[in-house]
Design a protein around this motif. Structure first.
Motif, mmCIF file in Angstrom:
data_model
loop_
_atom_site.group_PDB
_atom_site.id
_atom_site.type_symbol
_atom_site.label_atom_id
_atom_site.label_comp_id
_atom_site.label_asym_id
_atom_site.label_seq_id
_atom_site.Cartn_x
_atom_site.Cartn_y
_atom_site.Cartn_z
ATOM 1 N N PRO A 130 0.505 -0.656 0.176
ATOM 2 C CA PRO A 130 0.024 -0.549 0.105
ATOM 3 C C PRO A 130 0.690 1.639 0.082
ATOM 4 O O PRO A 130 1.993 1.657 1.096
ATOM 5 C CB PRO A 130 -0.751 0.251 1.198
ATOM 6 C CG PRO A 130 -1.249 -1.248 1.486
ATOM 7 C CD PRO A 130 0.139 -2.195 1.325
ATOM 8 N N GLY A 131 0.649 2.042 -0.842
ATOM 9 C CA GLY A 131 1.295 3.478 -0.604
ATOM 10 C C GLY A 131 2.358 2.965 -2.195
ATOM 11 O O GLY A 131 3.041 4.574 -2.287
ATOM 12 N N ALA A 132 2.379 2.293 -2.922
ATOM 13 C CA ALA A 132 3.157 2.544 -3.842
ATOM 14 C C ALA A 132 2.654 2.294 -5.271
ATOM 15 O O ALA A 132 1.433 1.587 -5.365
ATOM 16 C CB ALA A 132 4.184 1.716 -3.527
ATOM 17 N N TRP A 133 3.037 1.718 -5.873
ATOM 18 C CA TRP A 133 2.581 2.001 -6.966
ATOM 19 C C TRP A 133 3.272 0.525 -8.671
ATOM 20 O O TRP A 133 4.588 0.664 -8.312
ATOM 21 C CB TRP A 133 2.490 2.548 -8.347
ATOM 22 C CG TRP A 133 1.255 3.601 -8.347
ATOM 23 C CD1 TRP A 133 -0.384 4.086 -9.264
ATOM 24 C CD2 TRP A 133 0.694 4.469 -7.162
ATOM 25 N NE1 TRP A 133 -1.514 4.600 -8.895
ATOM 26 C CE2 TRP A 133 -1.079 4.988 -7.596
ATOM 27 C CE3 TRP A 133 0.989 5.139 -5.931
ATOM 28 C CZ2 TRP A 133 -1.723 5.020 -5.958
ATOM 29 C CZ3 TRP A 133 0.088 4.775 -4.614
ATOM 30 C CH2 TRP A 133 -1.016 5.762 -5.270
ATOM 31 N N GLU A 134 2.239 -0.044 -9.046
ATOM 32 C CA GLU A 134 3.053 -1.490 -9.600
ATOM 33 C C GLU A 134 3.140 -1.166 -11.084
ATOM 34 O O GLU A 134 2.107 -0.689 -11.532
ATOM 35 C CB GLU A 134 2.354 -2.856 -9.173
ATOM 36 C CG GLU A 134 3.553 -4.072 -9.624
ATOM 37 C CD GLU A 134 2.887 -4.820 -9.426
ATOM 38 O OE1 GLU A 134 3.333 -5.508 -9.675
ATOM 39 O OE2 GLU A 134 1.585 -5.453 -8.314
ATOM 40 N N LEU A 135 4.064 -1.089 -11.537
ATOM 41 C CA LEU A 135 4.168 -1.331 -12.685
ATOM 42 C C LEU A 135 4.282 -2.637 -13.566
ATOM 43 O O LEU A 135 4.751 -4.274 -13.169
ATOM 44 C CB LEU A 135 5.742 -1.031 -13.311
ATOM 45 C CG LEU A 135 6.045 -0.737 -14.915
ATOM 46 C CD1 LEU A 135 5.228 0.825 -15.174
ATOM 47 C CD2 LEU A 135 8.129 -0.286 -15.398
ATOM 48 N N HIS A 164 1.565 12.324 -11.252
ATOM 49 C CA HIS A 164 0.363 12.584 -10.326
ATOM 50 C C HIS A 164 1.290 12.001 -8.558
ATOM 51 O O HIS A 164 0.265 12.237 -8.179
ATOM 52 C CB HIS A 164 -0.580 10.815 -10.754
ATOM 53 C CG HIS A 164 -1.705 11.596 -11.726
ATOM 54 N ND1 HIS A 164 -1.242 11.062 -12.920
ATOM 55 C CD2 HIS A 164 -2.105 12.069 -11.783
ATOM 56 C CE1 HIS A 164 -2.280 11.159 -13.864
ATOM 57 N NE2 HIS A 164 -3.118 12.453 -13.117
ATOM 58 N N ASN A 165 1.602 13.003 -8.667
ATOM 59 C CA ASN A 165 3.094 12.735 -7.372
ATOM 60 C C ASN A 165 3.116 11.715 -6.643
ATOM 61 O O ASN A 165 3.217 11.073 -5.578
ATOM 62 C CB ASN A 165 1.914 13.699 -6.853
ATOM 63 C CG ASN A 165 2.912 15.282 -7.256
ATOM 64 O OD1 ASN A 165 3.817 15.824 -7.732
ATOM 65 N ND2 ASN A 165 0.975 16.058 -7.240
ATOM 66 N N VAL A 166 3.086 10.106 -7.488
ATOM 67 C CA VAL A 166 3.612 9.095 -6.964
ATOM 68 C C VAL A 166 4.988 9.263 -6.456
ATOM 69 O O VAL A 166 5.585 9.252 -7.612
ATOM 70 C CB VAL A 166 3.074 7.734 -7.953
ATOM 71 C CG1 VAL A 166 3.778 6.103 -7.862
ATOM 72 C CG2 VAL A 166 1.079 7.977 -7.945
ATOM 73 N N ARG A 167 5.145 8.468 -5.933
ATOM 74 C CA ARG A 167 6.517 8.412 -5.591
ATOM 75 C C ARG A 167 7.745 7.323 -5.646
ATOM 76 O O ARG A 167 8.396 7.262 -5.452
ATOM 77 C CB ARG A 167 7.165 9.636 -4.043
ATOM 78 C CG ARG A 167 6.760 10.734 -4.174
ATOM 79 C CD ARG A 167 7.657 11.583 -4.962
ATOM 80 N NE ARG A 167 6.582 12.989 -6.097
ATOM 81 C CZ ARG A 167 7.486 13.703 -6.733
ATOM 82 N NH1 ARG A 167 7.979 13.178 -7.466
ATOM 83 N NH2 ARG A 167 6.840 14.754 -6.741
#
Length: 222
Positions: A130-135, A164-167
């Protein structure tokens, strides 16, 4: 010359086909990985010795070992088909619903050349972290590789989440996708974890999965 664009519903069948075909390319490599395991070698030796004891025929022994090799190959094939179905029945079951919701920080892109879909990539919130995005679903048709297409697809996705400010972006890849590992290192991903695929077949053949991470603040550096 290819172009990268957002997914359209008409791309559905082609996207799923590219994913399935790319996945199946690694069956042979995983089969060899299975044969390296002590249990497989013991099984082959045991079959040879048992047949030799009961039948006393070298030719029969070879045929028996061949049968065991075929069974192992079919088991690996089954393992792969289960993995393919997992993807097809999860996010690729309804690509628009999984990736293309209005206002979300997720999306799916295809690379198109002369009207044909030749590559794919998607990005969405990571279930495992949670809090991360997945490629996800980074795949290019074999005949279109070596042209920088996979790198361009990944850059498109990373640029999108950076806006989108995903870090933090992560991805999961397997031990057999060695060319992909080189790509991920090139575009700023770092391997931070490895583990055996959590299933009985995965444990039996020691099928390793690698987790890579990327800080999107560095996305424009490649």
């Amino acid at each position: 010359m290819y172009q990268i664009r957002e997914y359209r519903d008409a791309d559905y069948t082609a996207v799923r086909m590219i994913y399935s075909t790319g996945f199946r390319e690694h069956v042979g490599t995983v089969y060899l990985q299975a044969l390296k395991q002590p249990w497989a070698q013991a099984l082959l030796c045991g079959a040879f010795l048992l047949i030799q004891v009961f039948f006393g025929s070298f030719l029969t022994c070879i045929m028996g070992v061949g049968g065991v090799l075929l069974i192992i190959r079919m088991s690996v094939q089954y393992f792969f088909e289960q993995g393919i179905q997992l993807g097809l029945n999860e996010d690729l079951s309804d690509i628009r619903s999984s990736y293309m919701q209005t206002g979300s920080k997720s999306s799916f892109w295809v690379a198109e050349e002369k009207g044909s879909i030749v590559g794919t990539v998607g990005i969405l919130p990571c279930v495992e972290e949670p809090g991360a995005w997945e490629l996800k679903r980074i795949s290019v048709k074999r005949e279109f590789r070596g042209r920088g297409l996979a790198k361009a697809l990944c850059k498109t996705a990373l640029d999108f989440v950076a806006r989108h400010n995903v870090r933090r972006v992560v991805l999961f890849t397997s031990m057999v996708q060695t060319d992909a590992h080189k790509l991920y290192n090139t575009i700023g991903f770092k391997k931070e974890e490895e583990f055996v695929w959590p299933s009985l077949p995965g444990r039996l053949i020691k099928f390793m999965v690698f987790k890579y991470s990327h800080g999107t603040g560095d996305v424009m550096s490649f």
